[in-house]
Design a protein around this motif. Structure first.
Motif, PDB file in Angstrom:
ATOM      1  N   LYS A 110       0.839  -1.189   0.000  1.00 51.45           N
ATOM      2  CA  LYS A 110       0.000   0.000   0.000  1.00 51.45           C
ATOM      3  C   LYS A 110       0.879   1.246   0.000  1.00 51.45           C
ATOM      4  N   VAL A 111       0.247   2.400  -0.225  1.00 53.73           N
ATOM      5  CA  VAL A 111       0.955   3.679  -0.201  1.00 53.73           C
ATOM      6  C   VAL A 111       0.271   4.604   0.793  1.00 53.73           C
ATOM      7  N   ALA A 112       0.940   5.711   1.111  1.00 53.61           N
ATOM      8  CA  ALA A 112       0.326   6.781   1.898  1.00 53.61           C
ATOM      9  C   ALA A 112      -0.079   7.905   0.955  1.00 53.61           C
ATOM     10  N   VAL A 113      -1.111   8.657   1.351  1.00 52.90           N
ATOM     11  CA  VAL A 113      -1.564   9.800   0.558  1.00 52.90           C
ATOM     12  C   VAL A 113      -1.700  11.005   1.475  1.00 52.90           C
ATOM     13  N   ALA A 114      -1.411  12.192   0.915  1.00 51.92           N
ATOM     14  CA  ALA A 114      -1.443  13.414   1.713  1.00 51.92           C
ATOM     15  C   ALA A 114      -1.773  14.600   0.826  1.00 51.92           C
ATOM     16  N   GLY A 115      -2.280  15.656   1.440  1.00 49.76           N
ATOM     17  CA  GLY A 115      -2.550  16.875   0.696  1.00 49.76           C
ATOM     18  C   GLY A 115      -3.076  17.965   1.595  1.00 49.76           C
ATOM     19  N   CYS A 116      -2.872  19.208   1.148  1.00 46.95           N
ATOM     20  CA  CYS A 116      -3.375  20.389   1.854  1.00 46.95           C
ATOM     21  C   CYS A 116      -4.548  20.974   1.081  1.00 46.95           C
ATOM     22  N   SER A 117      -5.526  21.521   1.804  1.00 41.74           N
ATOM     23  CA  SER A 117      -6.677  22.169   1.195  1.00 41.74           C
ATOM     24  C   SER A 117      -7.351  21.202   0.217  1.00 41.74           C
ATOM     25  N   ASN A 125     -10.513  11.341  -0.468  1.00 39.77           N
ATOM     26  CA  ASN A 125     -11.423  10.691  -1.411  1.00 39.77           C
ATOM     27  C   ASN A 125     -10.785   9.447  -2.008  1.00 39.77           C
ATOM     28  N   PHE A 126      -9.514   9.547  -2.394  1.00 45.03           N
ATOM     29  CA  PHE A 126      -8.842   8.376  -2.956  1.00 45.03           C
ATOM     30  C   PHE A 126      -8.718   7.270  -1.916  1.00 45.03           C
ATOM     31  N   ALA A 127      -8.373   7.635  -0.689  1.00 43.58           N
ATOM     32  CA  ALA A 127      -8.190   6.630   0.359  1.00 43.58           C
ATOM     33  C   ALA A 127      -9.468   5.850   0.630  1.00 43.58           C
ATOM     34  N   PHE A 128     -10.610   6.537   0.664  1.00 42.69           N
ATOM     35  CA  PHE A 128     -11.865   5.850   0.986  1.00 42.69           C
ATOM     36  C   PHE A 128     -12.505   5.190  -0.225  1.00 42.69           C
ATOM     37  N   ARG A 129     -12.127   5.608  -1.421  1.00 41.00           N
ATOM     38  CA  ARG A 129     -12.599   4.896  -2.609  1.00 41.00           C
ATOM     39  C   ARG A 129     -11.757   3.655  -2.892  1.00 41.00           C
ATOM     40  N   HIS A 130     -10.484   3.702  -2.491  1.00 41.82           N
ATOM     41  CA  HIS A 130      -9.568   2.593  -2.784  1.00 41.82           C
ATOM     42  C   HIS A 130      -8.767   2.218  -1.531  1.00 41.82           C
ATOM     43  N   PRO A 131      -9.448   1.833  -0.459  1.00 42.55           N
ATOM     44  CA  PRO A 131      -8.751   1.584   0.802  1.00 42.55           C
ATOM     45  C   PRO A 131      -7.792   0.400   0.764  1.00 42.55           C
ATOM     46  N   SER A 132      -7.954  -0.494  -0.203  1.00 43.15           N
ATOM     47  CA  SER A 132      -7.016  -1.616  -0.298  1.00 43.15           C
ATOM     48  C   SER A 132      -5.645  -1.164  -0.797  1.00 43.15           C
ATOM     49  N   GLN A 133      -5.548   0.069  -1.283  1.00 36.05           N
ATOM     50  CA  GLN A 133      -4.279   0.592  -1.790  1.00 36.05           C
ATOM     51  C   GLN A 133      -3.629   1.606  -0.856  1.00 36.05           C
ATOM     52  N   VAL A 134      -4.305   1.982   0.228  1.00 33.35           N
ATOM     53  CA  VAL A 134      -3.835   3.088   1.078  1.00 33.35           C
ATOM     54  C   VAL A 134      -3.652   2.630   2.521  1.00 33.35           C
ATOM     55  N   ALA A 165     -21.085  12.165   1.518  1.00 31.18           N
ATOM     56  CA  ALA A 165     -22.277  11.465   1.029  1.00 31.18           C
ATOM     57  C   ALA A 165     -22.092   9.956   1.045  1.00 31.18           C
ATOM     58  N   TYR A 166     -20.974   9.463   0.515  1.00 31.62           N
ATOM     59  CA  TYR A 166     -20.857   8.012   0.332  1.00 31.62           C
ATOM     60  C   TYR A 166     -20.201   7.271   1.493  1.00 31.62           C
ATOM     61  N   ILE A 167     -19.368   7.948   2.285  1.00 33.99           N
ATOM     62  CA  ILE A 167     -18.650   7.237   3.347  1.00 33.99           C
ATOM     63  C   ILE A 167     -19.598   6.634   4.393  1.00 33.99           C
ATOM     64  N   PRO A 168     -20.687   7.309   4.800  1.00 34.00           N
ATOM     65  CA  PRO A 168     -21.546   6.702   5.823  1.00 34.00           C
ATOM     66  C   PRO A 168     -22.038   5.303   5.476  1.00 34.00           C
ATOM     67  N   ALA A 169     -22.251   5.010   4.192  1.00 34.78           N
ATOM     68  CA  ALA A 169     -22.753   3.689   3.804  1.00 34.78           C
ATOM     69  C   ALA A 169     -21.653   2.758   3.299  1.00 34.78           C
ATOM     70  N   ALA A 170     -20.439   3.258   3.164  1.00 36.21           N
ATOM     71  CA  ALA A 170     -19.348   2.447   2.614  1.00 36.21           C
ATOM     72  C   ALA A 170     -18.892   1.397   3.623  1.00 36.21           C
ATOM     73  N   GLN A 171     -18.523   0.229   3.099  1.00 36.75           N
ATOM     74  CA  GLN A 171     -18.062  -0.867   3.953  1.00 36.75           C
ATOM     75  C   GLN A 171     -16.782  -1.459   3.373  1.00 36.75           C
ATOM     76  N   PHE A 175     -10.722   0.067   5.994  1.00 40.58           N
ATOM     77  CA  PHE A 175     -10.924   1.335   6.701  1.00 40.58           C
ATOM     78  C   PHE A 175     -10.357   1.259   8.118  1.00 40.58           C
ATOM     79  N   TYR A 176     -10.467   0.092   8.714  1.00 42.35           N
ATOM     80  CA  TYR A 176     -10.146  -0.058  10.131  1.00 42.35           C
ATOM     81  C   TYR A 176      -8.669  -0.368  10.380  1.00 42.35           C
ATOM     82  N   HIS A 177      -7.898  -0.410   9.300  1.00 39.84           N
ATOM     83  CA  HIS A 177      -6.458  -0.656   9.417  1.00 39.84           C
ATOM     84  C   HIS A 177      -5.645   0.502   8.844  1.00 39.84           C
TER      85      HIS A 177
END
Length: 236
Positions: A110-117, A125-134, A165-171, A175-177
């Motif tokens: 996996k990789v780490a992701v970061a950004g300002c503003s 958004n990338f982390a929660f859309r593709h959590p298997s990569q982050v 919008a999408y994170i509340p229903a995402a499974q 996410f937990y690691h």
């Protein structure tokens, strides 16, 4: 520190993507620019220098990648459907081309992701859309709700790129690691959005650190303070 200009051709986008890489070895961290910023922005505004000791020691390796915000989220000269399509292609570039390249290059799962503003929006958004990569997510002064960016236009692509919008229903068990930091400041106009995102994560039981600094605004000085502290949490 070693600095390398590393453009690469993206089949998803159909053009070269420009990128600066800092360091010779270490855990890969993708750094997204703010809205309207380019791949060299993190260098120009001192974010890279703030992390110099971690780069020089070989703990981390920064990959400062370009964005397509000018013809996606901020491309007001284009129709909403085209702007969304351009962002979807950018996401494909990241998940199908850039991240696999960094996984191979650095021998990591996996990789780490970061950004300002707005770069923090891209990171989260990338982390929660593709959590298997982050593995780690570091946002600083980020805005997450992009529902009003397209003048009222809405479709599934907008929904699934609007984190509140999408994170509340995402499974996803990943996410937990994930190591997650939501950074803001007491006088940051994006502070409330970070508090609300923290509440969403709390309701899902996702561990994270909501770091609201007791000083600073929505600006680079506080982000430069945050960045090395967050990066130091990475365990290879």
């Amino acid at each position: 520190m070693q600095e390398t200009y590393r453009p690469f051709y993206s089949h998803a986008l159909g053009h070269d993507v420009e990128m600066l890489v800092f360091g010779e070895r270490g855990y890969p961290v993708i750094v997204f620019p703010t809205s309207g910023g380019r791949y060299y922005q993190a260098k120009d505004f001192g974010l890279v220098d703030a992390a110099a000791s971690l780069i020089d020691s070989g703990k981390i390796r920064l990959y400062c990648v370009d964005s397509v915000d000018g013809y996606s989220w901020y491309g007001q000269h284009l129709p909403p459907q085209e702007r969304l399509h351009n962002h979807v292609r950018y996401d494909q570039m990241l998940t199908e081309e850039l991240v696999p390249m960094l996984q191979r290059e650095n021998s990591v799962p996996k990789v780490a992701v970061a950004g300002c503003s707005f770069g923090g929006y891209h990171a989260l958004n990338f982390a929660f859309r593709h959590p298997s990569q982050v593995s780690y997510l570091f946002s600083m002064g980020a805005k997450f709700d992009i529902s009003n960016f397209l003048g009222g236009y809405h479709n599934d692509d907008l929904y699934f790129n609007n984190p509140p919008a999408y994170i509340p229903a995402a499974q996803d068990d990943n996410f937990y690691h994930m190591g997650i930091v939501l950074g803001s400041a007491v006088d940051d106009f994006c502070k409330q959005g970070n508090i609300e995102m923290s509440e969403i994560l709390n309701r899902k039981g996702i561990r994270h650190w909501l770091d609201i600094r007791p000083y600073g605004t929505h600006d680079w000085p506080v982000w430069r303070d945050m960045f090395p502290e967050y990066l130091a949490q990475i365990e290879a």
